[in-house]
Design a protein around this motif. Structure first.
Motif, mmCIF file in Angstrom:
data_model
loop_
_atom_site.group_PDB
_atom_site.id
_atom_site.type_symbol
_atom_site.label_atom_id
_atom_site.label_comp_id
_atom_site.label_asym_id
_atom_site.label_seq_id
_atom_site.Cartn_x
_atom_site.Cartn_y
_atom_site.Cartn_z
ATOM 1 N N TYR A 59 36.130 19.134 56.332
ATOM 2 C CA TYR A 59 34.843 19.483 55.737
ATOM 3 C C TYR A 59 34.523 18.514 54.599
ATOM 4 O O TYR A 59 35.435 17.992 53.955
ATOM 5 N N ASP A 60 33.257 18.316 54.336
ATOM 6 C CA ASP A 60 32.839 17.507 53.204
ATOM 7 C C ASP A 60 32.741 18.445 51.998
ATOM 8 O O ASP A 60 31.871 19.331 51.965
ATOM 9 N N PRO A 61 33.612 18.291 51.000
ATOM 10 C CA PRO A 61 33.606 19.203 49.853
ATOM 11 C C PRO A 61 32.283 19.211 49.089
ATOM 12 O O PRO A 61 31.947 20.209 48.446
ATOM 13 N N SER A 62 31.506 18.137 49.181
ATOM 14 C CA SER A 62 30.233 18.089 48.454
ATOM 15 C C SER A 62 29.200 19.053 49.029
ATOM 16 O O SER A 62 28.196 19.344 48.397
ATOM 17 N N TRP A 63 29.442 19.567 50.229
ATOM 18 C CA TRP A 63 28.516 20.524 50.840
ATOM 19 C C TRP A 63 28.652 21.915 50.230
ATOM 20 O O TRP A 63 27.840 22.791 50.473
ATOM 21 N N PHE A 64 29.707 22.119 49.461
ATOM 22 C CA PHE A 64 29.985 23.429 48.874
ATOM 23 C C PHE A 64 29.846 23.341 47.359
ATOM 24 O O PHE A 64 30.365 22.419 46.731
ATOM 25 N N THR A 65 29.164 24.310 46.791
ATOM 26 C CA THR A 65 29.003 24.330 45.335
ATOM 27 C C THR A 65 30.350 24.640 44.680
ATOM 28 O O THR A 65 31.278 25.140 45.335
ATOM 29 N N LYS A 66 30.439 24.368 43.385
ATOM 30 C CA LYS A 66 31.670 24.651 42.646
ATOM 31 C C LYS A 66 31.991 26.145 42.722
ATOM 32 O O LYS A 66 33.131 26.540 42.933
ATOM 33 N N GLY A 67 30.959 26.968 42.558
ATOM 34 C CA GLY A 67 31.143 28.422 42.635
ATOM 35 C C GLY A 67 31.607 28.865 44.008
ATOM 36 O O GLY A 67 32.439 29.770 44.138
ATOM 37 N N CYS A 68 31.086 28.229 45.029
ATOM 38 C CA CYS A 68 31.475 28.553 46.401
ATOM 39 C C CYS A 68 32.948 28.225 46.626
ATOM 40 O O CYS A 68 33.684 29.005 47.225
ATOM 41 N N LYS A 69 33.378 27.070 46.131
ATOM 42 C CA LYS A 69 34.778 26.655 46.308
ATOM 43 C C LYS A 69 35.726 27.596 45.566
ATOM 44 O O LYS A 69 36.766 27.972 46.096
ATOM 45 N N SER A 70 35.362 27.981 44.338
ATOM 46 C CA SER A 70 36.243 28.884 43.592
ATOM 47 C C SER A 70 36.242 30.278 44.221
ATOM 48 O O SER A 70 37.277 30.943 44.272
ATOM 49 N N SER A 71 35.098 30.711 44.715
ATOM 50 C CA SER A 71 35.011 32.005 45.397
ATOM 51 C C SER A 71 35.830 31.989 46.691
ATOM 52 O O SER A 71 36.506 32.965 47.018
ATOM 53 N N LEU A 72 35.754 30.881 47.409
ATOM 54 C CA LEU A 72 36.525 30.738 48.643
ATOM 55 C C LEU A 72 38.011 30.882 48.343
ATOM 56 O O LEU A 72 38.729 31.637 49.000
ATOM 57 N N ARG A 73 38.466 30.189 47.315
ATOM 58 C CA ARG A 73 39.879 30.253 46.910
ATOM 59 C C ARG A 73 40.269 31.688 46.548
ATOM 60 O O ARG A 73 41.273 32.213 47.027
ATOM 61 N N ARG A 74 39.469 32.297 45.687
ATOM 62 C CA ARG A 74 39.774 33.661 45.228
ATOM 63 C C ARG A 74 39.817 34.649 46.390
ATOM 64 O O ARG A 74 40.760 35.427 46.522
ATOM 65 N N ARG A 75 38.815 34.595 47.253
ATOM 66 C CA ARG A 75 38.729 35.564 48.356
ATOM 67 C C ARG A 75 39.874 35.411 49.352
ATOM 68 O O ARG A 75 40.441 36.402 49.814
ATOM 69 N N ILE A 76 40.192 34.167 49.715
ATOM 70 C CA ILE A 76 41.268 33.960 50.684
ATOM 71 C C ILE A 76 42.610 34.395 50.097
ATOM 72 O O ILE A 76 43.401 35.054 50.785
ATOM 73 N N LEU A 77 42.858 34.067 48.840
ATOM 74 C CA LEU A 77 44.131 34.479 48.223
ATOM 75 C C LEU A 77 44.206 35.994 48.059
ATOM 76 O O LEU A 77 45.270 36.589 48.257
ATOM 77 N N GLU A 78 43.089 36.637 47.709
ATOM 78 C CA GLU A 78 43.071 38.108 47.616
ATOM 79 C C GLU A 78 43.362 38.732 48.973
ATOM 80 O O GLU A 78 44.113 39.701 49.075
ATOM 81 N N GLU A 79 42.753 38.169 50.015
ATOM 82 C CA GLU A 79 42.984 38.697 51.359
ATOM 83 C C GLU A 79 44.444 38.494 51.768
ATOM 84 O O GLU A 79 45.055 39.380 52.356
ATOM 85 N N ALA A 80 44.999 37.341 51.460
ATOM 86 C CA ALA A 80 46.395 37.055 51.802
ATOM 87 C C ALA A 80 47.348 38.007 51.087
ATOM 88 O O ALA A 80 48.364 38.429 51.656
ATOM 89 N N ASP A 81 47.027 38.361 49.844
ATOM 90 C CA ASP A 81 47.877 39.248 49.054
ATOM 91 C C ASP A 81 47.621 40.721 49.333
ATOM 92 O O ASP A 81 48.364 41.579 48.846
ATOM 93 N N SER A 82 46.593 41.026 50.093
ATOM 94 C CA SER A 82 46.266 42.425 50.375
ATOM 95 C C SER A 82 47.299 43.033 51.328
ATOM 96 O O SER A 82 48.088 42.324 51.960
#
Length: 145
Positions: A59-82
């Motif tokens: 993926y091209d990281p520039s297509w995602f906003t900074k908030g989107c990238k941090s949200s992506l990280r948070r959500r995936i890690l929360e799901e993994a730890d659930s």
């Protein structure tokens, strides 16, 4: 991941071609379970950041906003730890939707619709013929006038 800016048609097409994309539209992208597993592995075992992981995944990281990238990280890690762990996305992927549409026998559906339409026309015409018979019978029979 949701966002205010919309993806361009070119970006959508590029993301659809990526095997880590489950589905994508102008406003959001849904990632596959494989992407989530790759993402968690890259963070926990290789200490990579979201933009590096997105780039490594194609993926091209520039297509995602900074908030989107941090949200992506948070959500995936929360799901993994659930308790349930990482889960596959719901619904059909874009590729599965296209395959399902292509597998439909549209010519058969068109034929069935045409047959139904013709049957309805026949019924209508039969009613018209009966009406014309009655009205012509009235006109030709002087006692019925």
């Amino acid at each position: 991941m949701g966002r205010k800016e919309i993806y361009t048609k070119e970006q959508i097409h590029a993301m659809e071609m990526n095997p880590y994309t489950h589905s994508v539209n102008a406003y959001q992208i849904t990632f596959t379970l494989e992407f989530k597993e790759f993402f968690v592995d890259q963070i926990r075992n290789h200490r990579k950041k979201a933009p590096q992981i997105l780039k490594a995944a194609g993926y091209d990281p520039s297509w995602f906003t900074k908030g989107c990238k941090s949200s992506l990280r948070r959500r995936i890690l929360e799901e993994a730890d659930s308790e349930r762990g990482l889960r596959a996305p719901r619904g059909l992927s874009t590729a599965e939707q296209i395959a399902a549409f292509e597998s439909k026998n549209l010519s058969m559906q068109k034929t069935e619709a045409s047959i139904k339409e013709l049957q309805e026309r026949i019924v209508h015409l039969e009613k018209q013929v009966e009406f014309l018979k009655k009205t012509s019978n009235i006109m030709t029979n002087p006692t019925l006038k």
